[in-house]
Design an enzyme around this catalytic site. Sequence first.
Site, PDB file in Angstrom:
ATOM      1  N   HIS A 184       0.833  -1.200   0.000  1.00  0.00           N
ATOM      2  CA  HIS A 184       0.000   0.000   0.000  1.00  0.00           C
ATOM      3  C   HIS A 184       0.868   1.251   0.000  1.00  0.00           C
ATOM      4  O   HIS A 184       2.088   1.193   0.161  1.00  0.00           O
ATOM      5  CB  HIS A 184      -0.924  -0.020   1.215  1.00  0.00           C
ATOM      6  CG  HIS A 184      -2.035  -1.009   1.100  1.00  0.00           C
ATOM      7  ND1 HIS A 184      -3.051  -1.090   2.021  1.00  0.00           N
ATOM      8  CD2 HIS A 184      -2.304  -1.967   0.166  1.00  0.00           C
ATOM      9  CE1 HIS A 184      -3.885  -2.049   1.674  1.00  0.00           C
ATOM     10  NE2 HIS A 184      -3.453  -2.599   0.556  1.00  0.00           N
ATOM     11  N   GLU A 244       1.279   3.701   2.116  1.00  0.00           N
ATOM     12  CA  GLU A 244       2.028   4.000   3.325  1.00  0.00           C
ATOM     13  C   GLU A 244       3.302   3.152   3.414  1.00  0.00           C
ATOM     14  O   GLU A 244       4.359   3.644   3.809  1.00  0.00           O
ATOM     15  CB  GLU A 244       1.158   3.742   4.567  1.00  0.00           C
ATOM     16  CG  GLU A 244      -0.095   4.600   4.637  1.00  0.00           C
ATOM     17  CD  GLU A 244      -1.300   3.938   4.025  1.00  0.00           C
ATOM     18  OE1 GLU A 244      -2.411   4.140   4.535  1.00  0.00           O
ATOM     19  OE2 GLU A 244      -1.150   3.200   3.008  1.00  0.00           O
ATOM     20  N   CYS A 288      -1.984  -1.056   7.492  1.00  0.00           N
ATOM     21  CA  CYS A 288      -1.085   0.095   7.423  1.00  0.00           C
ATOM     22  C   CYS A 288      -1.126   0.909   8.715  1.00  0.00           C
ATOM     23  O   CYS A 288      -0.138   1.562   9.066  1.00  0.00           O
ATOM     24  CB  CYS A 288      -1.456   0.982   6.236  1.00  0.00           C
ATOM     25  SG  CYS A 288      -1.090   0.214   4.643  1.00  0.00           S
ATOM     26  N   ALA A 305     -22.101  11.903 -28.230  1.00  0.00           N
ATOM     27  CA  ALA A 305     -21.644  13.036 -29.039  1.00  0.00           C
ATOM     28  C   ALA A 305     -22.844  13.551 -29.817  1.00  0.00           C
ATOM     29  O   ALA A 305     -23.671  12.774 -30.305  1.00  0.00           O
ATOM     30  CB  ALA A 305     -20.529  12.605 -29.983  1.00  0.00           C
ATOM     31  N   ARG A 350     -11.985   4.679 -22.190  1.00  0.00           N
ATOM     32  CA  ARG A 350     -12.288   3.243 -22.188  1.00  0.00           C
ATOM     33  C   ARG A 350     -11.211   2.448 -21.444  1.00  0.00           C
ATOM     34  O   ARG A 350     -11.511   1.480 -20.740  1.00  0.00           O
ATOM     35  CB  ARG A 350     -12.395   2.732 -23.626  1.00  0.00           C
ATOM     36  CG  ARG A 350     -13.610   3.232 -24.379  1.00  0.00           C
ATOM     37  CD  ARG A 350     -13.598   2.742 -25.820  1.00  0.00           C
ATOM     38  NE  ARG A 350     -14.725   3.253 -26.579  1.00  0.00           N
ATOM     39  CZ  ARG A 350     -14.935   2.997 -27.862  1.00  0.00           C
ATOM     40  NH1 ARG A 350     -14.079   2.226 -28.535  1.00  0.00           N
ATOM     41  NH2 ARG A 350     -15.988   3.503 -28.474  1.00  0.00           N
ATOM     42  N   THR A 377     -27.905   0.021 -31.623  1.00  0.00           N
ATOM     43  CA  THR A 377     -26.594   0.599 -31.940  1.00  0.00           C
ATOM     44  C   THR A 377     -25.617  -0.483 -32.369  1.00  0.00           C
ATOM     45  O   THR A 377     -24.852  -0.322 -33.322  1.00  0.00           O
ATOM     46  CB  THR A 377     -26.035   1.357 -30.727  1.00  0.00           C
ATOM     47  OG1 THR A 377     -26.905   2.454 -30.421  1.00  0.00           O
ATOM     48  CG2 THR A 377     -24.642   1.899 -31.002  1.00  0.00           C
ATOM     49  N   ARG A 393      -8.270   1.191 -29.310  1.00  0.00           N
ATOM     50  CA  ARG A 393      -7.422   1.093 -30.497  1.00  0.00           C
ATOM     51  C   ARG A 393      -6.459   2.267 -30.615  1.00  0.00           C
ATOM     52  O   ARG A 393      -5.403   2.141 -31.228  1.00  0.00           O
ATOM     53  CB  ARG A 393      -8.281   1.048 -31.773  1.00  0.00           C
ATOM     54  CG  ARG A 393      -9.283  -0.077 -31.805  1.00  0.00           C
ATOM     55  CD  ARG A 393     -10.019  -0.148 -33.130  1.00  0.00           C
ATOM     56  NE  ARG A 393     -10.747   1.066 -33.458  1.00  0.00           N
ATOM     57  CZ  ARG A 393     -11.934   1.395 -32.944  1.00  0.00           C
ATOM     58  NH1 ARG A 393     -12.508   0.590 -32.060  1.00  0.00           N
ATOM     59  NH2 ARG A 393     -12.549   2.514 -33.310  1.00  0.00           N
TER      60      ARG A 393
END
Length: 307
Positions: free
Chosen positions: A51, A53, A89, A159, A188, A200, A211
């Site tokens: 972690h 710390e 921790c 968009a 992504r 869609t 990509r």
Amino acid sequence: MIDDKKFMQRCIQLAKNGQLNAKPNPMVGAVIVHNGRIIGEGYHVRCGLAHAEVNAFASVRAEDEALLPESTIYVSLEPCSHYGKTPPCADLIIEKGVRRVVVGCIDEFAEVQGRGIQKLRDAGIEVEVGVLEDECKALNRRFFTFHREKRPYIILKWAQTANGFIDDHHQPVQISSDFTKMLSHKLRAEEDAILVGRVTDEREHPQLNVREWYGPDPKRMVIDRAHPLNLESLHAQNIQSIIVEGGTETLQSFIVQGLWDELRVETNTSLTVSDGTRAPQLPASAQVASSHIYGKNVIVVYQRKYR
């Protein structure tokens, strides 16, 4: 207090380095300071490894070890108090003898939730909580939403043309620029899953992969009325975040149900069409978090006020 904010800001900067590899753990940064000088710092690099710390203490030079009892450790998230893949921790901080701990925000994970802070205080260590709290919470809003709501953090993304359409006479049209398309692929890579509706998927056959950026492809998902989204299943699969990139019907269904945490709306200010599919309607609860101009395209991010 000014110095506390400065060093907590450094914690946040460090924490962001773990964005891709710390998942499903939260991003955490830690800084050790003696008399205004940083003597150690670290962040949670990868799930299963040390972690923040632990890495901060490991970075302290041998000649500075004697300064720890007079030092302050800053941590963007409450130190853990339980045994997981690594020891607590909070115990390490006590063992090192640090006199003061400054915590950005409490960990909402059930195994922690204030127990780390209480353990430190019981050991006689001065603990201050809430420095840059909003920023520290926002850093791990996906992690917190996942554990609090028992579902992924949901990002709705679309968009639109300058006059509010997402296509041209119901046919695909390029709205994003090459640069903003690259930003979409970057997003992504940062999220666990991506989803579109059946229409869609059948009409545009989107690859929904990374990509034009570096990173892992998100889990690809397609839904329709016969195959609705099962949030409990996503939670069981440890999917902490999901991008919804469907058409208006899919996106609006999430908005109507209140199933969203973030909206990302890209507008091409130079493109208009005379007919097509209208973009989704923004919910009244949407608050502008950021707005950036990239040439003729503007991306506005809306968020709910984080709790």
